[in-house]
Motif scaffolding. Structure first.
Motif, PDB file in Angstrom:
ATOM      1  N   TYR A 289       0.840  -1.203   0.000  1.00  0.00           N
ATOM      2  CA  TYR A 289       0.000   0.000   0.000  1.00  0.00           C
ATOM      3  C   TYR A 289       0.872   1.249   0.000  1.00  0.00           C
ATOM      4  O   TYR A 289       1.933   1.289   0.605  1.00  0.00           O
ATOM      5  CB  TYR A 289      -0.874   0.001   1.254  1.00  0.00           C
TER       6      TYR A 289
ATOM      7  N   GLY B 108       0.308   5.592   0.412  1.00  0.00           N
ATOM      8  CA  GLY B 108      -0.489   6.810   0.511  1.00  0.00           C
ATOM      9  C   GLY B 108       0.426   8.002   0.293  1.00  0.00           C
ATOM     10  O   GLY B 108       1.370   8.202   1.050  1.00  0.00           O
TER      11      GLY B 108
ATOM     12  N   SER C 109      -5.928  14.091  -0.220  1.00  0.00           N
ATOM     13  CA  SER C 109      -5.290  12.778  -0.098  1.00  0.00           C
ATOM     14  C   SER C 109      -5.153  12.389   1.371  1.00  0.00           C
ATOM     15  O   SER C 109      -5.248  11.217   1.722  1.00  0.00           O
ATOM     16  CB  SER C 109      -3.935  12.744  -0.812  1.00  0.00           C
TER      17      SER C 109
ATOM     18  N   GLN D   8      -8.616  11.020   2.238  1.00  0.00           N
ATOM     19  CA  GLN D   8      -8.937   9.753   1.592  1.00  0.00           C
ATOM     20  C   GLN D   8      -8.058   8.607   2.122  1.00  0.00           C
ATOM     21  O   GLN D   8      -8.542   7.515   2.390  1.00  0.00           O
ATOM     22  CB  GLN D   8      -8.810   9.876   0.073  1.00  0.00           C
ATOM     23  N   HIS D   9      -6.779   8.884   2.323  1.00  0.00           N
ATOM     24  CA  HIS D   9      -5.913   7.815   2.822  1.00  0.00           C
ATOM     25  C   HIS D   9      -6.225   7.469   4.276  1.00  0.00           C
ATOM     26  O   HIS D   9      -6.039   6.334   4.695  1.00  0.00           O
ATOM     27  CB  HIS D   9      -4.444   8.171   2.622  1.00  0.00           C
TER      28      HIS D   9
ATOM     29  N   ASN E 292      -9.129   5.209   3.934  1.00  0.00           N
ATOM     30  CA  ASN E 292      -8.734   3.897   3.402  1.00  0.00           C
ATOM     31  C   ASN E 292      -8.310   2.938   4.508  1.00  0.00           C
ATOM     32  O   ASN E 292      -8.380   1.724   4.356  1.00  0.00           O
ATOM     33  CB  ASN E 292      -7.582   4.041   2.403  1.00  0.00           C
TER      34      ASN E 292
ATOM     35  N   ASP F 160     -10.514   0.082   5.747  1.00  0.00           N
ATOM     36  CA  ASP F 160     -10.585  -1.196   5.050  1.00  0.00           C
ATOM     37  C   ASP F 160      -9.613  -2.133   5.779  1.00  0.00           C
ATOM     38  O   ASP F 160      -8.423  -1.846   5.885  1.00  0.00           O
ATOM     39  CB  ASP F 160     -10.158  -0.972   3.589  1.00  0.00           C
TER      40      ASP F 160
ATOM     41  N   VAL G   5      -6.267  -3.012   4.176  1.00  0.00           N
ATOM     42  CA  VAL G   5      -5.295  -1.910   4.175  1.00  0.00           C
ATOM     43  C   VAL G   5      -4.704  -1.758   5.575  1.00  0.00           C
ATOM     44  O   VAL G   5      -3.490  -1.618   5.752  1.00  0.00           O
ATOM     45  CB  VAL G   5      -5.963  -0.587   3.717  1.00  0.00           C
ATOM     46  N   TRP G   6      -5.541  -1.818   6.583  1.00  0.00           N
ATOM     47  CA  TRP G   6      -5.104  -1.703   7.986  1.00  0.00           C
ATOM     48  C   TRP G   6      -4.023  -2.741   8.290  1.00  0.00           C
ATOM     49  O   TRP G   6      -2.974  -2.432   8.821  1.00  0.00           O
ATOM     50  CB  TRP G   6      -6.328  -1.896   8.889  1.00  0.00           C
TER      51      TRP G   6
END
Lengths: 388, 370
Positions: free
Chosen positions: B237, B239, B246, B249-250, B253, B256, B259-260
């Motif tokens: 990932y 960011g 950004s 949004q990141h 994200n 999720d 992603v975490w």
């Protein structure tokens, strides 16, 4: 060596027999409490907030995990050039070594350590209790009264009094009588096991006591009664607030549940009196779209996809979709599979609960315990977790 | 195993369009991910890659940086022989502070020269990722490269501003352009460079002698012909966090779970300055779903799809949705907060209604009372 006015001797060798499987490989002070802490964090944090920078930690039973946890004392500000934290296990001397025979003997065997700092006063505390207390206020009380020993005392329920050492005090807080665990208590002021001794006096008594073959070398049973008999000046320091000896599974569970009250009797959120501990390095806790978390205390690194109610979750617990955790204490890194249900239980560190397993019942008063790193299948088989 | 890489986190002229979030702090210390600061990601990646000597080239507004990094202990960078070095601008004249990074590297050349390590990794703070630099070094050696640039191939549009990179079939960099350039490429530079230390020192001296002082623009762009510059593709990932959009949004994200897990655990954990916060308390009527919550919070109301930093208090009947509430924030009884970014210590009094829009979240500066 810089002279210290007061140093602390922290008794941390407790076996915690009545905690059963939870203390199989662990000394009692290292037992987990409150979603993040170990019991000993409370006394060490008290030392830090009371301005005590020299602490001897007396270990004996299963010290590995405890030693690893304490390190050089940095989390409690005890990594100092002069003083700081020193771990004091029993050791072998020229004429052979002996275990600590009792609380007083543990201090006796470490008189050389105390003498290095040449303190005026010695604070003797135990790593088994959960409470917040300013020992400096107690020291001021001790100096004002000019006592030989000051014992912190707490009013307890009459029916509980027989579990403790109880004290009778006069109007000026002087102790007029002291009984260790009396069958029929005549006072409900219990000793909290927190003592400030004038060192020179304690030193003499430790030496006398050591020579006495009939002594069990214990503070409550031997040293304090001997000081009473010899007409020393014993004072009580009245303490008000939360104090808990989590000696049994039930009391450990209860103390954790106490944190969930609307107004918890033990405030962990007081920024003036933070409880310091080794902080695990985990990201923030993750709650999924399906999660329900109510009346609970949850720590970092948890992933919650199920329902959690009236429970304490330590760091790194994973509760999968459809799982239910109710009135339970879940220790670090426990994995709880889909649809598993846990009621009124304590789940040991690293245990794995298989999908669909049921542990405990909501109706039963008894607390179910799952030991450290056990694997519980959905037909109630209990296996050891394979090391990963 | 002995490691051979020297780490540099370069904060000089970092592209920063985070507005109020960087009013009183540098980009590197912008809070991110419920308990971290942006710099934690680069720093932790370095430490997890076995790098034990890291220099942070501080530039401006670095009080928060000094406070955050301290002795480096929390990243295990407090050693006898190596560890963390914070290097603020070394200049006689304040005008020189604004000169390019090569000038500042030159000023601190003793730091590089004293080190016996062969390789150097230079990273920025605003590329949020978790990466193993040992693998980048292995690739660098395999390609017999002079310089290796860490790149990311994007599937969709890139949030945040990053340089565009063109690679040939062998992975060699043929072109690099600024984010506004016309180059059509779905590969962007992560502004992480690995090279031999001697080469860096050469580039510093020759560029400065020619009156040029920017590492990427001058020392690397213009030498793509002479030097073997390769692109290493980062699979994890990424960011790019240098604009407010950004950033928002990141942050979202992270909600999720994949992603975490990826960002915080793989290949190694992310470290940050330790705070002794108690665990978070959820009250009887609390409702928390799809959120990331740090320790020390008291949640009595509803939190949905949000990132909550340490020590936040959400009162009864309050609703927080699609928002980011930073350290010690307070949302009063019955308040409604949606699409918002609240900086540290923001207090939303009872009964307020605050709604940003998904594309442009409402932003409250540090210590604001609403």
């Amino acid at each position: 060596m810089v002279r210290k006015e007061m140093i602390a001797m922290l008794l941390a060798g407790g076996e915690g027999k009545r905690l059963g499987v939870l203390t199989k490989d662990l000394a009692k002070p290292a037992v987990y409490f409150g979603g993040k802490y170990r019991i000993i964090d409370f006394t060490l944090s008290n030392c830090a907030h009371s301005g005590i920078d020299t602490v001897g930690v007396l270990t004996q039973y299963q010290p590995l995990e405890l030693n690893r946890y304490l390190g050089i004392g940095s989390p409690w500000g005890l990594d100092r050039r002069d003083g700081g934290m020193t771990i004091l296990p029993p050791y072998v001397k020229q004429k052979g070594g002996v275990w600590y025979k009792g609380t007083a003997n543990a201090i006796y065997q470490n008189m050389a350590f105390i003498e290095r700092y040449n303190p005026e006063y010695v604070l003797v505390i135990s790593g088994d209790h959960i409470y917040k207390m300013d020992y400096d206020l107690m020291l001021q009380h001790h100096k004002r009264s000019g006592a030989d020993v000051t014992i912190a005392g707490l009013q307890v329920d009459w029916k509980e009094a027989s579990r403790f050492g109880v004290m009778h005090v006069d109007d000026e807080d002087r102790i007029t009588a002291f009984e260790e665990k009396p069958k029929n208590p005549t006072s409900n002021i219990a000793s909290m096991g927190v003592y400030i001794f004038t060192w020179k006096t304690l030193q003499k008594h430790l030496i006398y006591d050591e020579a006495n073959r009939n002594s069990s070398h214990d503070f409550g049973k031997d040293i304090i009664p001997a000081m009473m008999r010899e007409g020393r000046k014993l004072h009580a320091f009245p303490f008000k607030g939360y104090w808990k000896d989590v000696g049994t599974i039930e009391s450990l569970w209860e103390a954790n549940m106490d944190l969930l009250a609307e107004e918890p009797p033990l405030d962990l959120y007081d920024t003036e009196w933070r409880i310091y501990s080794v902080n695990p390095n985990r990201p923030a806790q993750f709650t999924s779209a399906e999660a329900v978390v109510t009346s609970s205390v949850v720590s970092e690194g948890c992933v919650i996809e199920g329902e959690v109610d009236r429970s304490v979750l330590f760091y790194g617990v994973q509760a999968e979709v459809g799982s239910i955790i109710s009135e339970s204490v879940i220790m670090p890194n426990v994995r709880i599979g889909k649809g598993a249900r846990i009621y009124r239980s304590i789940i040991g560190e690293g245990a794995v609960i298989q999908a669909g397993a049921v542990i405990g019942t909501p109706e039963d008063d008894a607390i179910t315990v799952v030991a450290v790193e056990q694997y519980v299948t959905n037909d109630h088989m209990v296996l050891e977790v394979e090391p990963t | 195993m002995k490691h051979r890489i020297l780490g540099v986190i370069n904060l000089i002229h970092e592209n920063d369009e985070l507005g109020p979030l960087t009013q009183g702090r540098c980009l590197a210390t912008v809070p991110f991910g419920a308990k971290y600061r942006l710099i934690d990601f680069a720093l932790s990646s370095m430490v997890n890659s076995g790098i034990s000597k890291v220099a942070v080239f501080a530039h401006t507004k670095y009080r928060s940086l000094m406070d955050h990094l301290g002795s480096g202990k929390h990243w295990d960078l407090q050693h006898r022989q190596s560890g963390l070095f914070i290097l603020p601008p070394l200049t006689d004249d304040l005008l020189e502070v604004s000169r390019g990074d090569l000038y500042h590297f030159y000023q601190q050349r003793d730091y590089f020269n004293r080190s016996s390590l062969d390789y150097i990794v230079i990273a920025r703070s605003h590329m949020v990722c978790n990466i193993d630099f040992e693998r980048v070094l292995a690739y660098h050696q395999e390609q017999d490269a002079d310089i290796t640039v860490v790149c990311k191939e994007h599937d969709g549009p890139v949030l945040g501003k990053s340089r565009k990179v063109k690679l040939d079939a062998d992975g060699r960099v043929t072109e690099i352009q600024e984010h506004f350039g016309r180059l059509e490429s779905n590969i962007s530079s992560m502004e992480m460079y690995i090279m031999r230390k001697d080469l860096l020192m050469d580039l510093v001296e020759t560029s400065l002698a020619q009156g040029q002082d920017h590492l990427v623009r001058h020392a690397i762009f213009s030498r793509l012909g002479q030097l073997r510059v390769f692109g290493y593709r980062h699979e994890g990932y990424l960011g790019v966090v240098n604009t407010l959009a950004s950033y928002y949004q990141h942050s979202m994200n992270l909600l999720d779970q994949d992603v975490w897990k990826e960002l915080f655990f793989m290949p190694g954990p992310v470290y940050t300055k330790v705070k002794d916060e108690p665990p978070t308390r959820y009250a009887a009527g609390s409702r928390v779903t799809g959120s990331l919550i740090a320790n020390g919070c008291r949640i009595e109301g509803t939190v949905e799809n949000s990132v909550i930093f340490r020590g936040v208090h959400v009162e009864k009947g309050a609703v927080v949705k699609d928002s980011i509430i930073m350290q010690n924030g307070y949302v009063g009884q019955g308040s409604f907060v949606q699409y918002s970014i609240m900086d540290k210590d923001v207090r939303v009094e009872a009964g307020r209604d605050i709604r940003g829009a998904g594309a442009s979240p409402f932003m409250a500066a540090k210590r604001k009372i609403i």
